[in-house]
Design a protein around this motif. Structure first.
Motif, PDB file in Angstrom:
ATOM      1  N   PRO A 178     -42.141  32.244   5.578  1.00  0.00           N
ATOM      2  CA  PRO A 178     -42.505  32.876   6.852  1.00  0.00           C
ATOM      3  C   PRO A 178     -43.064  31.893   7.876  1.00  0.00           C
ATOM      4  CG  PRO A 178     -43.340  34.145   4.998  1.00  0.00           C
ATOM      5  CD  PRO A 178     -42.861  32.840   4.450  1.00  0.00           C
ATOM      6  N   GLY A 179     -43.512  30.732   7.408  1.00  0.00           N
ATOM      7  CA  GLY A 179     -44.066  29.734   8.309  1.00  0.00           C
ATOM      8  C   GLY A 179     -43.057  28.723   8.812  1.00  0.00           C
ATOM      9  N   ALA A 180     -41.794  28.914   8.509  1.00  0.00           N
ATOM     10  CA  ALA A 180     -40.760  27.980   8.969  1.00  0.00           C
ATOM     11  C   ALA A 180     -40.693  27.984  10.490  1.00  0.00           C
ATOM     12  CB  ALA A 180     -39.407  28.351   8.377  1.00  0.00           C
ATOM     13  N   PRO A 181     -40.348  26.864  11.077  1.00  0.00           N
ATOM     14  CA  PRO A 181     -40.344  26.755  12.539  1.00  0.00           C
ATOM     15  C   PRO A 181     -39.129  27.417  13.172  1.00  0.00           C
ATOM     16  CG  PRO A 181     -39.578  24.707  11.580  1.00  0.00           C
ATOM     17  CD  PRO A 181     -39.998  25.574  10.433  1.00  0.00           C
ATOM     18  N   THR A 182     -39.225  27.636  14.464  1.00  0.00           N
ATOM     19  CA  THR A 182     -38.105  28.111  15.268  1.00  0.00           C
ATOM     20  C   THR A 182     -37.457  26.904  15.945  1.00  0.00           C
ATOM     21  OG1 THR A 182     -39.141  30.245  15.665  1.00  0.00           O
ATOM     22  CG2 THR A 182     -37.437  29.567  17.212  1.00  0.00           C
ATOM     23  N   GLY A 183     -36.140  26.870  15.961  1.00  0.00           N
ATOM     24  CA  GLY A 183     -35.447  25.749  16.585  1.00  0.00           C
ATOM     25  C   GLY A 183     -34.820  24.833  15.563  1.00  0.00           C
ATOM     26  N   ALA A 184     -33.781  24.138  15.986  1.00  0.00           N
ATOM     27  CA  ALA A 184     -32.970  23.322  15.080  1.00  0.00           C
ATOM     28  C   ALA A 184     -33.468  21.890  14.957  1.00  0.00           C
ATOM     29  CB  ALA A 184     -31.522  23.331  15.549  1.00  0.00           C
ATOM     30  N   GLY A 185     -34.768  21.696  15.044  1.00  0.00           N
ATOM     31  CA  GLY A 185     -35.299  20.340  14.984  1.00  0.00           C
ATOM     32  C   GLY A 185     -35.587  19.830  13.590  1.00  0.00           C
ATOM     33  N   HIS A 186     -35.391  20.688  12.579  1.00  0.00           N
ATOM     34  CA  HIS A 186     -35.720  20.304  11.208  1.00  0.00           C
ATOM     35  C   HIS A 186     -34.539  20.625  10.292  1.00  0.00           C
ATOM     36  CE1 HIS A 186     -40.001  19.945  12.391  1.00  0.00           C
ATOM     37  NE2 HIS A 186     -39.728  20.986  13.145  1.00  0.00           N
ATOM     38  N   LYS A 187     -34.267  19.708   9.369  1.00  0.00           N
ATOM     39  CA  LYS A 187     -33.212  19.928   8.390  1.00  0.00           C
ATOM     40  C   LYS A 187     -33.804  20.442   7.073  1.00  0.00           C
ATOM     41  CE  LYS A 187     -29.387  18.717  10.528  1.00  0.00           C
ATOM     42  NZ  LYS A 187     -28.563  17.597  10.050  1.00  0.00           N
ATOM     43  N   THR A 188     -33.090  21.356   6.447  1.00  0.00           N
ATOM     44  CA  THR A 188     -33.556  21.905   5.181  1.00  0.00           C
ATOM     45  C   THR A 188     -33.714  20.810   4.137  1.00  0.00           C
ATOM     46  OG1 THR A 188     -32.379  23.956   5.668  1.00  0.00           O
ATOM     47  CG2 THR A 188     -33.078  23.614   3.397  1.00  0.00           C
ATOM     48  N   VAL A 189     -32.805  19.851   4.129  1.00  0.00           N
ATOM     49  CA  VAL A 189     -32.841  18.810   3.115  1.00  0.00           C
ATOM     50  C   VAL A 189     -34.129  17.992   3.209  1.00  0.00           C
ATOM     51  CG1 VAL A 189     -31.561  17.129   4.521  1.00  0.00           C
ATOM     52  CG2 VAL A 189     -31.497  16.995   2.025  1.00  0.00           C
ATOM     53  N   ASP A 193     -32.086  30.838  16.705  1.00  0.00           N
ATOM     54  CA  ASP A 193     -31.696  30.811  18.118  1.00  0.00           C
ATOM     55  C   ASP A 193     -31.198  32.190  18.547  1.00  0.00           C
ATOM     56  OD1 ASP A 193     -30.834  29.216  20.618  1.00  0.00           O
ATOM     57  OD2 ASP A 193     -28.996  30.254  20.007  1.00  0.00           O
ATOM     58  N   HIS A 194     -31.817  32.743  19.595  1.00  0.00           N
ATOM     59  CA  HIS A 194     -31.477  34.093  20.018  1.00  0.00           C
ATOM     60  C   HIS A 194     -30.047  34.211  20.538  1.00  0.00           C
ATOM     61  CE1 HIS A 194     -35.770  35.956  20.386  1.00  0.00           C
ATOM     62  NE2 HIS A 194     -35.515  35.462  19.193  1.00  0.00           N
ATOM     63  N   GLY A 195     -29.560  33.186  21.179  1.00  0.00           N
ATOM     64  CA  GLY A 195     -28.189  33.223  21.657  1.00  0.00           C
ATOM     65  C   GLY A 195     -27.200  33.291  20.501  1.00  0.00           C
ATOM     66  N   THR A 196     -27.466  32.502  19.472  1.00  0.00           N
ATOM     67  CA  THR A 196     -26.611  32.523  18.282  1.00  0.00           C
ATOM     68  C   THR A 196     -26.689  33.872  17.590  1.00  0.00           C
ATOM     69  OG1 THR A 196     -26.835  30.139  17.932  1.00  0.00           O
ATOM     70  CG2 THR A 196     -26.240  31.474  16.019  1.00  0.00           C
ATOM     71  N   LEU A 197     -27.901  34.376  17.425  1.00  0.00           N
ATOM     72  CA  LEU A 197     -28.074  35.670  16.764  1.00  0.00           C
ATOM     73  C   LEU A 197     -27.393  36.783  17.552  1.00  0.00           C
ATOM     74  CD1 LEU A 197     -31.810  35.438  15.647  1.00  0.00           C
ATOM     75  CD2 LEU A 197     -29.794  35.402  14.160  1.00  0.00           C
ATOM     76  N   ARG A 198     -27.507  36.749  18.861  1.00  0.00           N
ATOM     77  CA  ARG A 198     -26.879  37.783  19.685  1.00  0.00           C
ATOM     78  C   ARG A 198     -25.356  37.756  19.516  1.00  0.00           C
ATOM     79  NH1 ARG A 198     -24.533  39.219  24.559  1.00  0.00           N
ATOM     80  NH2 ARG A 198     -25.528  40.989  25.627  1.00  0.00           N
ATOM     81  N   ARG A 199     -24.782  36.562  19.550  1.00  0.00           N
ATOM     82  CA  ARG A 199     -23.329  36.446  19.413  1.00  0.00           C
ATOM     83  C   ARG A 199     -22.861  36.954  18.053  1.00  0.00           C
ATOM     84  NH1 ARG A 199     -20.271  32.663  17.183  1.00  0.00           N
ATOM     85  NH2 ARG A 199     -21.951  31.125  17.049  1.00  0.00           N
ATOM     86  N   LEU A 200     -23.585  36.590  17.012  1.00  0.00           N
ATOM     87  CA  LEU A 200     -23.207  37.030  15.672  1.00  0.00           C
ATOM     88  C   LEU A 200     -23.351  38.542  15.516  1.00  0.00           C
ATOM     89  CD1 LEU A 200     -24.914  34.194  13.618  1.00  0.00           C
ATOM     90  CD2 LEU A 200     -22.451  34.512  13.926  1.00  0.00           C
TER      91      LEU A 200
END
Length: 217
Positions: free
Chosen positions: A43-54, A134-141
């Motif tokens: 639940p504490g994961a960040p918002t935004g694509a600045g971090h890689k899971t690996v 990302d809200h734009g990605t979620l909206r499109r999906l």
């Protein structure tokens, strides 16, 4: 038969478990109604694509070499289930908004629509390597899966369905689930983890016989 599956859309074992369970269901000669329930791996994961899971995994589980070996094994398992898991590329992001949209899908279109959105989110994360915060990605999906665009916008602009996400997580804890995927059949029989298709098939048969659900009504 009623089945609830607690999962997270950034959990590779949830994707594998889903594929295996669906294979068991396809061979099961009775109707199965699947509802997806929310669970946040972090639940504490960040918002935004600045971090890689690996990178997050490497910091937690002994460094990049160990994580690479772990991911290679999971990728191979995914291939056996027909999945393309680009695990070394995925983003480490918060998934609460994705879960809120899954609740919208269930409320507005039922289990079929929720299932389509769940499929789209998993594919977007693991195969397309998109940012699911990302809200734009979620909206499109979501709209692509068949959700109403205005409803999607309203959910993403508010905290709507956050209470439903929290309730799902509380229920998982009440069941004793510490991780996902977690399957509950007929509100009484629990299966934890991405079991084999054969195990899921046996469980379906056993629960059907034990509950007498097929003779109800």
């Amino acid at each position: 038969m009623k089945v609830e599956i607690w999962s997270d859309v950034v959990c590779p074992w949830c994707y594998v478990g889903k594929q295996r369970f669906e294979s068991a269901v396809a061979a099961f000669p009775h109707p199965v109604e699947i509802t997806y329930r929310s669970f946040e791996l972090d639940p504490g994961a960040p918002t935004g694509a600045g971090h890689k899971t690996v990178d997050w995994l490497a910091a937690r589980y002994g460094g990049p070499e160990r994580v690479a070996a772990m991911q290679a094994q999971v990728r191979d398992i995914g291939v056996a289930e027909g999945l393309d898991l680009r695990l070394d590329e995925t983003f480490y992001v918060n998934t609460v908004d994705a879960h809120r949209l899954l609740h919208l899908a269930l409320a507005s279109g039922g289990r079929e629509l929720q299932g389509r959105l769940n499929d789209a989110l998993l594919d977007a994360n693991f195969t397309q390597v998109l940012d699911l915060s990302d809200h734009g990605t979620l909206r499109r999906l979501a709209v692509g899966a068949g959700l109403d665009a205005a409803e999607v916008d309203d959910v993403l602009a508010t905290d709507r369905y956050r209470d439903a996400v929290d309730a799902d997580i509380d229920q998982a804890r009440a069941y004793g689930a510490n991780g996902v995927p977690f399957f509950v059949l007929e509100d009484a029989y629990a299966v934890s983890g991405a079991q084999s298709t054969e195990v899921f098939a046996r469980v379906l048969d056993q629960v059907w016989e034990a509950t007498g659900v097929g003779s109800a009504g």
